[in-house]
Design a protein around this motif. Structure first.
Motif, PDB file in Angstrom:
ATOM      1  N   TYR A  20       0.793  -1.275   0.093  1.00  0.00           N
ATOM      2  CA  TYR A  20       0.036  -0.049   0.066  1.00  0.00           C
ATOM      3  C   TYR A  20       1.070   1.091  -0.006  1.00  0.00           C
ATOM      4  N   ALA A  25       2.528  -4.941   2.778  1.00  0.00           N
ATOM      5  CA  ALA A  25       1.461  -5.569   3.593  1.00  0.00           C
ATOM      6  C   ALA A  25       1.629  -7.024   3.281  1.00  0.00           C
ATOM      7  N   SER A  45      -4.863  -9.562  14.013  1.00  0.00           N
ATOM      8  CA  SER A  45      -5.477  -8.423  13.217  1.00  0.00           C
ATOM      9  C   SER A  45      -4.364  -7.694  12.518  1.00  0.00           C
ATOM     10  N   GLY A  46      -4.606  -7.329  11.305  1.00  0.00           N
ATOM     11  CA  GLY A  46      -3.450  -6.423  10.822  1.00  0.00           C
ATOM     12  C   GLY A  46      -2.359  -7.244   9.928  1.00  0.00           C
ATOM     13  N   CYS A  47      -2.589  -8.596  10.001  1.00  0.00           N
ATOM     14  CA  CYS A  47      -1.274  -9.533   9.462  1.00  0.00           C
ATOM     15  C   CYS A  47      -1.541  -9.590   7.899  1.00  0.00           C
ATOM     16  N   GLY A  48      -2.797  -9.183   7.228  1.00  0.00           N
ATOM     17  CA  GLY A  48      -2.876  -9.113   5.904  1.00  0.00           C
ATOM     18  C   GLY A  48      -3.885 -10.125   5.338  1.00  0.00           C
ATOM     19  N   LYS A  49      -4.683 -10.827   6.227  1.00  0.00           N
ATOM     20  CA  LYS A  49      -5.585 -11.751   5.625  1.00  0.00           C
ATOM     21  C   LYS A  49      -6.472 -11.116   4.600  1.00  0.00           C
ATOM     22  N   SER A  50      -7.011 -10.001   5.057  1.00  0.00           N
ATOM     23  CA  SER A  50      -8.292  -9.499   4.172  1.00  0.00           C
ATOM     24  C   SER A  50      -7.512  -9.056   2.832  1.00  0.00           C
ATOM     25  N   THR A  51      -5.942  -8.515   2.920  1.00  0.00           N
ATOM     26  CA  THR A  51      -5.510  -8.097   1.643  1.00  0.00           C
ATOM     27  C   THR A  51      -5.157  -9.038   0.961  1.00  0.00           C
ATOM     28  N   ILE A  63      -8.188   0.135  -4.395  1.00  0.00           N
ATOM     29  CA  ILE A  63      -7.153   0.955  -3.735  1.00  0.00           C
ATOM     30  C   ILE A  63      -6.026   1.465  -4.750  1.00  0.00           C
TER      31      ILE A  63
HETATM   32  N1  LIG Z   1      -6.457   0.760   2.281  1.00  0.00           N
HETATM   33  C1  LIG Z   1      -5.422   0.463   2.889  1.00  0.00           C
HETATM   34  N2  LIG Z   1      -4.547   1.374   2.817  1.00  0.00           N
HETATM   35  C2  LIG Z   1      -3.413   1.480   3.471  1.00  0.00           C
HETATM   36  N3  LIG Z   1      -2.723   0.237   4.265  1.00  0.00           N
HETATM   37  C3  LIG Z   1      -3.812  -0.687   4.444  1.00  0.00           C
HETATM   38  C4  LIG Z   1      -5.198  -0.655   3.771  1.00  0.00           C
HETATM   39  N4  LIG Z   1      -5.754  -1.833   4.024  1.00  0.00           N
HETATM   40  C5  LIG Z   1      -5.038  -2.460   5.052  1.00  0.00           C
HETATM   41  N5  LIG Z   1      -3.781  -1.948   5.216  1.00  0.00           N
HETATM   42  C6  LIG Z   1      -2.636  -2.263   6.085  1.00  0.00           C
HETATM   43  O1  LIG Z   1      -2.134  -3.519   5.494  1.00  0.00           O
HETATM   44  C7  LIG Z   1      -2.145  -4.379   6.682  1.00  0.00           C
HETATM   45  C8  LIG Z   1      -2.951  -5.682   6.251  1.00  0.00           C
HETATM   46  O2  LIG Z   1      -4.330  -5.283   6.759  1.00  0.00           O
HETATM   47  P1  LIG Z   1      -5.547  -6.439   6.436  1.00  0.00           P
HETATM   48  O3  LIG Z   1      -5.122  -7.153   5.120  1.00  0.00           O
HETATM   49  O4  LIG Z   1      -6.878  -5.536   6.767  1.00  0.00           O
HETATM   50  O5  LIG Z   1      -5.212  -7.387   7.759  1.00  0.00           O
HETATM   51  P2  LIG Z   1      -6.179  -8.351   8.637  1.00  0.00           P
HETATM   52  O6  LIG Z   1      -7.430  -8.407   7.525  1.00  0.00           O
HETATM   53  O7  LIG Z   1      -5.193  -9.501   8.741  1.00  0.00           O
HETATM   54  O8  LIG Z   1      -6.621  -7.589   9.731  1.00  0.00           O
HETATM   55  C9  LIG Z   1      -2.315  -3.621   7.852  1.00  0.00           C
HETATM   56  O9  LIG Z   1      -1.045  -3.080   8.330  1.00  0.00           O
HETATM   57  C10 LIG Z   1      -3.202  -2.468   7.339  1.00  0.00           C
HETATM   58  O10 LIG Z   1      -3.053  -1.411   8.363  1.00  0.00           O
END
Ligand SMILES: Nc1ncnc2c1ncn2[C@@H]1O[C@H](COP(=O)(O)OP(=O)(O)O)[C@@H](O)[C@H]1O
Ligand SMILES: [Mg+2]
Length: 257
Positions: A20, A25, A45-51, A63
């Protein structure tokens, strides 16, 4: 894209990185997601699962700051290839979100929406798709007498099953689910878990969950992520009973996260 010959793995992820802007990430992920199984992705939380999940249907591209390197193949075809159409990929790879997000329309219209966009107009055909999809999402009996009522009138658990039906209506190959039960009560959660196990017969499921018990209950394979890295990816029984990596062991025994 041809789906005549189906690959053993729905996705083959090779040396995949994602940023990002300047913030990385996802770090160098290699992973093969098997067909007709349930793969769970766990981690703090924040480890990149959703990404990672949103990359698989290229939703992440909404994005603008995102850039990537490496390769992800869906059914042996590079998803980032120029000739690959995003719309087509998404007809094969559907998604269900954390919060149920039905449209403010009738139950029927929610499910018929995708097929209509794909040009199906005949009422009889749409009726059949709607019934089949609602049955597939284990909610037909609860809603068959009120298909014209607004989906907002349903409970959270029912709304989530409507969203699953909406996803089934486009006849996907893979269903991505991002914490699909985290907004639901325990009974609705169990219903959705039962449903996911049934869907495995016809679809490949990739489910992100922060709930380790859920991963242990329903998945065949589990991926543990930490700080954007894939630490361990194993058969679920193996990962929870005999983790290979100390960091996995610390996480599943509740030492952090
Ligand atoms: N739209 C975004 N812009 C910038 N950073 C992002 C965005 N979405 C997620 N991140 C960052 O990417 C990392 C992984 O996020 P995410 O995939 O949401 O993790 P999880 O789903 O495991 O909680 C985190 O550090 C988060 O802050
Ligand atoms: Mg997330």
């Amino acid at each position: 894209m041809t789906t005549n010959t189906l690959s053993k793995h729905v996705f083959s992820i090779e040396d995949f990185n994602l940023w990002y802007g300047n913030d990385q990430a996802i770090h160098q992920i290699n992973m093969e997601i098997p067909r007709n199984e349930i793969t769970a992705v766990i981690g703090p939380s924040g480890c990149g699962k959703s990404t990672l999940l949103k990359t698989l249907n290229r939703m992440i591209e909404t994005i603008p700051s995102v850039h990537t390197s490496g390769s992800i193949k869906y059914n042996n075809q590079e998803i980032f290839a120029k000739k690959q159409l995003v719309e087509e990929l998404r007809t094969h790879v559907g998604m269900v979100f954390q919060k149920p997000n039905p449209f403010p329309k009738s139950i029927y219209e929610n499910v018929a929406y995708g097929p209509k966009i794909h040009g199906i107009k005949k009422k009889k055909v749409l009726d059949e798709i709607v019934e089949k999809s609602l049955r597939g999402a284990a909610i037909w009996d609860e809603v068959k007498d009120r298909l014209n009522q607004n989906a907002y009138g349903l409970s959270g658990g029912q709304q989530q099953r409507i969203c699953i039906a909406r996803c089934l209506a486009i006849e996907p190959d893979v269903i991505l689910m991002d914490e699909p039960t985290s907004a639901l009560d325990p009974i609705s959660t169990l219903k959705i878990e039962e449903l996911i196990k049934e869907l495995k017969n016809d679809y490949t499921i990739v489910i992100v969950t922060h709930n380790m018990q859920q991963a242990a209950r329903i998945s065949d394979k589990t991926a543990f992520m930490l700080n954007g890295e894939l630490v361990e990816f194993s058969d679920t029984d193996q990962l929870f009973s005999n983790p290979k990596d100390k960091r996995t062991e610390d996480y599943i025994t509740g030492r952090f996260g």
